[in-house]
Design a protein around this motif. Sequence first.
Motif, PDB file in Angstrom:
ATOM      1  N   SER A 109       0.859  -1.179   0.000  1.00 55.40           N
ATOM      2  CA  SER A 109       0.000   0.000   0.000  1.00 55.40           C
ATOM      3  C   SER A 109       0.896   1.231   0.000  1.00 55.40           C
ATOM      4  CB  SER A 109      -0.884  -0.001   1.249  1.00 55.40           C
ATOM      5  OG  SER A 109      -0.065   0.103   2.421  1.00 55.40           O
ATOM      6  N   GLN A 110       0.297   2.404  -0.170  1.00 56.76           N
ATOM      7  CA  GLN A 110       1.098   3.630  -0.136  1.00 56.76           C
ATOM      8  C   GLN A 110       1.780   3.783   1.218  1.00 56.76           C
ATOM      9  OE1 GLN A 110       1.808   5.708  -2.561  1.00 56.76           O
ATOM     10  NE2 GLN A 110       2.968   7.141  -1.295  1.00 56.76           N
ATOM     11  N   GLU A 111       1.029   3.473   2.269  1.00 52.01           N
ATOM     12  CA  GLU A 111       1.576   3.596   3.629  1.00 52.01           C
ATOM     13  C   GLU A 111       2.738   2.626   3.844  1.00 52.01           C
ATOM     14  OE1 GLU A 111       0.094   3.214   8.311  1.00 52.01           O
ATOM     15  OE2 GLU A 111      -1.315   2.872   6.656  1.00 52.01           O
ATOM     16  N   ALA A 112       2.566   1.392   3.338  1.00 50.35           N
ATOM     17  CA  ALA A 112       3.621   0.383   3.498  1.00 50.35           C
ATOM     18  C   ALA A 112       4.865   0.763   2.700  1.00 50.35           C
ATOM     19  CB  ALA A 112       3.101  -0.979   3.060  1.00 50.35           C
ATOM     20  N   LEU A 113       4.664   1.343   1.512  1.00 54.54           N
ATOM     21  CA  LEU A 113       5.794   1.780   0.694  1.00 54.54           C
ATOM     22  C   LEU A 113       6.593   2.861   1.412  1.00 54.54           C
ATOM     23  CD1 LEU A 113       7.466   1.926  -1.902  1.00 54.54           C
ATOM     24  CD2 LEU A 113       5.752   3.502  -2.827  1.00 54.54           C
ATOM     25  N   GLU A 114       5.886   3.855   1.948  1.00 54.74           N
ATOM     26  CA  GLU A 114       6.559   4.963   2.635  1.00 54.74           C
ATOM     27  C   GLU A 114       7.292   4.457   3.880  1.00 54.74           C
ATOM     28  OE1 GLU A 114       4.202   8.447   3.265  1.00 54.74           O
ATOM     29  OE2 GLU A 114       3.267   8.350   1.280  1.00 54.74           O
ATOM     30  N   LEU A 117      10.448   2.785   2.681  1.00 58.50           N
ATOM     31  CA  LEU A 117      11.423   3.803   2.272  1.00 58.50           C
ATOM     32  C   LEU A 117      12.084   4.431   3.494  1.00 58.50           C
ATOM     33  CD1 LEU A 117       9.410   5.561  -0.585  1.00 58.50           C
ATOM     34  CD2 LEU A 117      11.419   4.103  -0.854  1.00 58.50           C
ATOM     35  N   ALA A 118      11.263   4.700   4.521  1.00 65.12           N
ATOM     36  CA  ALA A 118      11.787   5.315   5.742  1.00 65.12           C
ATOM     37  C   ALA A 118      12.841   4.431   6.401  1.00 65.12           C
ATOM     38  CB  ALA A 118      10.645   5.596   6.723  1.00 65.12           C
ATOM     39  N   SER A 119      12.640   3.102   6.302  1.00 62.29           N
ATOM     40  CA  SER A 119      13.609   2.169   6.888  1.00 62.29           C
ATOM     41  C   SER A 119      14.945   2.231   6.154  1.00 62.29           C
ATOM     42  CB  SER A 119      13.062   0.738   6.848  1.00 62.29           C
ATOM     43  OG  SER A 119      12.994   0.263   5.521  1.00 62.29           O
ATOM     44  N   GLN A 120      14.928   2.741   4.910  1.00 63.00           N
ATOM     45  CA  GLN A 120      16.151   2.898   4.126  1.00 63.00           C
ATOM     46  C   GLN A 120      16.669   4.335   4.163  1.00 63.00           C
ATOM     47  OE1 GLN A 120      15.701   1.225   0.129  1.00 63.00           O
ATOM     48  NE2 GLN A 120      14.155  -0.191   0.907  1.00 63.00           N
ATOM     49  N   GLY A 121      16.030   5.155   5.014  1.00 62.44           N
ATOM     50  CA  GLY A 121      16.474   6.538   5.156  1.00 62.44           C
ATOM     51  C   GLY A 121      16.006   7.454   4.050  1.00 62.44           C
ATOM     52  N   LEU A 122      14.904   7.087   3.367  1.00 68.10           N
ATOM     53  CA  LEU A 122      14.386   7.900   2.265  1.00 68.10           C
ATOM     54  C   LEU A 122      12.974   8.386   2.555  1.00 68.10           C
ATOM     55  CD1 LEU A 122      15.366   5.895  -0.962  1.00 68.10           C
ATOM     56  CD2 LEU A 122      16.188   8.158  -0.332  1.00 68.10           C
ATOM     57  N   THR A 123      12.700   9.633   2.190  1.00 71.88           N
ATOM     58  CA  THR A 123      11.332  10.137   2.227  1.00 71.88           C
ATOM     59  C   THR A 123      10.686   9.828   0.888  1.00 71.88           C
ATOM     60  OG1 THR A 123      11.907  12.321   1.336  1.00 71.88           O
ATOM     61  CG2 THR A 123      12.052  12.017   3.745  1.00 71.88           C
TER      62      THR A 123
END
Length: 320
Positions: A109-114, A117-123
């Motif tokens: 989902s969009q929430e899961a994707l974000e 990404l956050a776990s990889q240090g990306l917004t």
Amino acid sequence: MVKIIIACCMLSLFAAAPTFAAAKPLSGIAAIVNDEVITSTDLDKEYSQMQKEAEKLPAAERNVQRSAALNRLVDRKLVEQKIRELDIKVTDEDVRLAIEDVKKQNNLSQEALEKALASQGLTFPQYKVQLKEQLERMRLMSQEVRSKIQVGEREMREYYEAHRADYGGGSETFHARHIFFKLDSKASAEEAAKTTKLAEEVLAKARGGEDFVELAKKYSQDPAAAKDGGDLGTFKRSDMLAEIGNSVAAMKPGEVSSLVASPAGLHIIKLEQKSQEKGRPFEEVKDSIEEQLYKKKSDDRFNQWVKDLRSAASIDIKQP
């Protein structure tokens, strides 16, 4: 307004520092590529990123040189310049569709994707920028590199034959029987001699043409031999004790081995059949081979293409 901000940023690279107490120190210049600047700050970020990537590699491969980071930035700058020169465009809709494809393939989902990404240090906005750059590079490669590459049928078949083991083929399988004589490592010299003499007598019978199955049933100390005549079934070389596997690999079908010593005792082996696994047919793996060869050729050609760009470019390295 955006142009003004960019202009100010570029000016800050060259202008003398203003006489304000709160003024930030200027970033130094690491390199100039066709009149475009790579700053020390850019280099610091890239070097830091490469160090993070290296953490996933084996210890022997973790040594990251600062010069390697600068070379990567120079190559990236050249590619960016070529993208602008060829007027390659990626729209917001292209990026949106690519993101939807990523979400679909990974069932996110969009929430899961974000969150991922956050776990990889990306917004998410940073990811969109990176994805747009990636799409631009893919289109550049398609236009400048991949459109000029061909993979022929003959080339694919040659690769298939050279890598049969990768597709489940080429491995030898054996069907054999054995007559087993138990010989404990703690046995006395007298017991060992007695067992060896019996094994040699049975070997002579087997090589003399007597029925191997009946000999196994009569003499083998393998408990199953009375029923299966010493049948070892069908196996690969690596499936057996090394002593047995190495012996059958050197034999021809119908041949009876010499006495084979293993940690358990002595064996007389008869190879019934030797064959090679066919594996998956060429037509079944043809597409994956074509994709693999195409990717390798693309990578090789792209690397050469970037080298050609470098040789034709004006590159002034300011920092080692």
